[in-house]
Design an enzyme around this catalytic site. Structure first.
Site, short mmCIF file in Angstrom:
data_model
loop_
_atom_site.label_atom_id
_atom_site.label_comp_id
_atom_site.label_asym_id
_atom_site.label_seq_id
_atom_site.Cartn_x
_atom_site.Cartn_y
_atom_site.Cartn_z
N GLY A 1 0.86 -1.36 0.02
CA GLY A 1 0.00 0.14 -0.06
C GLY A 1 0.84 1.18 0.03
O GLY A 1 0.64 2.25 -0.72
N ASP A 2 1.99 1.10 0.69
CA ASP A 2 2.82 2.31 0.73
C ASP A 2 3.49 2.65 -0.58
O ASP A 2 3.65 3.87 -0.86
CB ASP A 2 4.02 2.15 1.95
CG ASP A 2 3.41 1.89 3.13
OD1 ASP A 2 2.45 2.47 3.69
OD2 ASP A 2 3.99 1.31 4.06
N ARG B 1 8.46 -9.35 -3.20
CA ARG B 1 9.64 -9.33 -2.75
C ARG B 1 9.29 -9.18 -1.08
O ARG B 1 8.39 -8.67 -0.54
CB ARG B 1 10.41 -7.96 -2.82
CG ARG B 1 10.79 -8.18 -4.48
CD ARG B 1 11.40 -6.51 -4.69
NE ARG B 1 11.81 -6.83 -6.22
CZ ARG B 1 12.26 -5.46 -6.73
NH1 ARG B 1 12.29 -4.62 -6.00
NH2 ARG B 1 12.56 -5.73 -8.14
N GLY C 1 9.93 -8.12 2.88
CA GLY C 1 10.19 -6.92 3.49
C GLY C 1 9.36 -5.60 3.12
O GLY C 1 8.63 -5.44 1.99
O1 RIB Z 1 2.75 -0.36 5.66
C1 RIB Z 1 4.00 -1.34 6.22
C2 RIB Z 1 4.59 -0.56 7.60
O2 RIB Z 1 3.68 -0.72 8.37
C3 RIB Z 1 5.70 -1.35 8.05
O3 RIB Z 1 7.01 -1.05 7.31
C4 RIB Z 1 5.65 -1.22 9.53
O4 RIB Z 1 6.62 -0.42 9.92
C5 RIB Z 1 4.35 -0.44 9.81
O5 RIB Z 1 4.39 0.97 9.76
#
Ligand code: RIB
EC number: 2.7.1.15
Length: 294
Positions: free
Chosen positions: A244-245, A278, A280
């Site tokens: 999502g990020d 991937r 992480g």
């Molecule tokens: O969106 C993923 C993130 O949510 C992770 O990297 C974790 O740190 C939390 O903030």
């Protein structure tokens, strides 16, 4: 026009498990990985990798210097990142199962030490027409929105993780929401129909651009009754953390680079697909050329 992401930075402790731990249970994990993460850091990295100059404001403890280095090495401007001597860096305990799904426990640490004074210090460098990106993992988010709106900044909110603090924000100040179904339902009401959910969001925030992310079902965009659908690209799912990020950072970057909504959604969907293939959080975010060659 400048872009500021005021957001969290975490050290992610990722435990690989067959199934998530249940109440009263003690389970063993197969593997422990330590990754850089935090929704804020992940989104800044995605913006930068997608070709946007971004300032990251936030706070780490002295144990989090690697996070600052990672941002700087990837071209993010860390001028407004504070290093605090009396708190530890935020962290996340993440269980990741064989399907690549996760459960996350956050410890806010330095992310919850953001003060009004830090906000004022960072925001005084921005002006009308600049952009602010915000998530919900740091303290003072409603104050940040208030001050940024007063300045005439355009605010993009990813209300994640959803909790009551979101309702302290004046949500009428938000220019663009990027949110998932759980967050959308919390802002409106429960609905099994995605189109209905989108409609409810639009009724509630008629002036905002809204992007509803639907995981493997893609995403839906709406503004002024124009709905655009985006499919998700199918890949072998390894780890959905930060998908999502990645989507958020890439979408915003493409829009800021002048791309139309449809193309921006498509690029963001490709970037997110690479991220889920991937392991992480931060390490899974692709470079722009990988996305273009996807
Ligand atoms: O969106 C993923 C993130 O949510 C992770 O990297 C974790 O740190 C939390 O903030």
């Amino acid at each position: 026009m400048k872009v500021l992401n005021f957001g969290s930075l975490n050290i992610d402790y990722v435990y690989s498990v067959n199934d998530f731990v249940q109440k009263g249970e003690t389970i063993s994990s197969d593997k422990l990985n330590v990754f850089s993460g935090g929704k804020g850091l992940n989104q800044s990295l995605a913006l930068s990798k997608a070709g946007v100059e971004v300032y990251h404001a936030g706070a780490i403890g002295e144990d989090g210097l690697l996070l600052e280095k990672l941002l700087r090495d990837n071209g993010v401007n860390t001028k407004f990142l504070r290093i605090l001597s009396d708190v530890r860096t935020g962290n996340a305990i993440i269980q990741k199962n064989n399907e690549g799904d996760n459960c996350i426990i956050l410890y806010g640490g330095s992310n919850k030490a953001i003060s009004k004074e830090m906000v004022d210090d960072a925001l005084e460098n921005f002006e009308k027409g600049d952009w602010l990106l915000l998530q919900n993992e740091i303290s003072e988010i409603s104050y940040i929105v208030e001050k940024a709106y007063e300045k005439g900044m355009k605010i993009v909110l990813n209300p994640s993780p959803m909790n009551d603090r979101i309702f302290d924000i004046n949500l009428n100040y938000i220019h663009c929401f990027i949110l998932n179904e759980v967050e959308a339902e919390a802002l409106t009401e429960k609905s099994d129909d995605k189109e209905v959910l989108l409609k409810k969001l639009q009724e509630k925030f008629p002036h905002a651009e809204i992007i509803l992310t639907l995981g493997e079902d893609g995403s839906l965009y709406v503004k002024n009754n124009e709905v655009i659908e985006q499919k998700a690209y199918k890949v072998n799912v390894v780890d959905t953390t930060a998908a999502g990020d990645t989507f958020t950072g890439y979408y915003l970057a493409e829009r800021l680079n002048g791309k139309i909504v449809k193309d921006s959604l498509d690029t963001a969907a490709k970037a997110a697909a690479i991220a889920v293939s991937r392991n992480g959080a931060a390490p899974s975010i692709p470079q722009k050329d990988e996305v273009l060659n996807f």
